[in-house]
Design a protein around this motif. Structure first.
Motif, PDB file in Angstrom:
ATOM      1  N   VAL A  78       0.809  -1.221   0.000  1.00 12.59           N
ATOM      2  CA  VAL A  78       0.000   0.000   0.000  1.00 12.59           C
ATOM      3  C   VAL A  78       0.844   1.275   0.000  1.00 12.59           C
ATOM      4  O   VAL A  78       0.312   2.361   0.154  1.00 12.59           O
ATOM      5  N   HIS A  98      -0.343  -4.064  -5.965  1.00 11.93           N
ATOM      6  CA  HIS A  98       0.077  -2.807  -5.351  1.00 11.93           C
ATOM      7  C   HIS A  98      -1.069  -1.811  -5.458  1.00 11.93           C
ATOM      8  O   HIS A  98      -1.630  -1.612  -6.526  1.00 11.93           O
ATOM      9  N   MET A  99      -1.440  -1.230  -4.321  1.00 14.98           N
ATOM     10  CA  MET A  99      -2.425  -0.158  -4.268  1.00 14.98           C
ATOM     11  C   MET A  99      -1.783   0.954  -3.444  1.00 14.98           C
ATOM     12  O   MET A  99      -1.726   0.854  -2.223  1.00 14.98           O
ATOM     13  N   ALA A 128     -10.898   1.678  -1.992  1.00 14.43           N
ATOM     14  CA  ALA A 128     -10.064   0.789  -2.802  1.00 14.43           C
ATOM     15  C   ALA A 128     -10.182  -0.659  -2.338  1.00 14.43           C
ATOM     16  O   ALA A 128     -10.272  -1.581  -3.164  1.00 14.43           O
ATOM     17  N   PHE A 132     -11.571  -3.949  -4.249  1.00 11.19           N
ATOM     18  CA  PHE A 132     -10.772  -5.168  -4.277  1.00 11.19           C
ATOM     19  C   PHE A 132     -11.592  -6.353  -3.762  1.00 11.19           C
ATOM     20  O   PHE A 132     -11.612  -7.420  -4.375  1.00 11.19           O
TER      21      PHE A 132
END
Length: 147
Positions: A78, A98-99, A128, A132
């Motif tokens: 993150v 990957h966020m 987010a 997800f």
């Protein structure tokens, strides 16, 4: 399903994501770690998560090395630092994602501005990880139960 969320300090963004994801589905095994873990969870992160109805006060920052030889369905970074320095896992990792989110602990200014940055990042993380969860986790769970 086992999910590991990584950040540099494991004191803020990864802890928020951990809290939200665990609250979305208690059947998930959610863990978080840091490449340079902090001594404690950021007090402002605890505060803004409490405002969102999630208590992360008992979370403890953990070094990523604790998790290296374990199996994970997802490993999610993150922050850019953890994404770049994320070590190679010796265990099985289903998917690595990957966020990236801004680090609110680096915000400077008035206490009101800093609090607003923590809330902004918290809300971005919530949105987010909800996306997800809907697009990845629920889809996988559906396929597991479909003959």
């Amino acid at each position: 399903m086992r999910i590991l969320i990584l950040c540099t300090g494991n004191s803020c963004r990864s802890q928020m994501a951990h809290g939200f994801l665990q609250a979305m589905d208690s059947s998930l095994e959610v863990f978080s770690g840091g490449t340079q873990h902090a001594a404690r969870v950021n007090a402002r992160a605890v505060e803004v998560m409490r405002e969102a109805g999630i208590d992360i006060a008992s979370h403890i920052p953990t070094h990523v090395n604790v998790y290296l030889d374990q199996e994970w369905d997802y490993v999610i970074t993150v922050c850019g630092g953890a994404n770049e320095s994320c070590p190679a896992f010796t265990g099985k990792v289903g998917r690595r994602l990957h966020m990236g989110f801004d680090d609110p602990s680096h915000a400077e200014g008035s206490p009101e501005f800093i609090d607003s940055e923590f809330r902004r990042v918290r809300d971005e993380i919530r949105a987010a990880f909800a996306r997800f969860y809907r697009s990845e986790i629920q889809k996988e769970k559906f396929h597991e139960h479909t003959p």
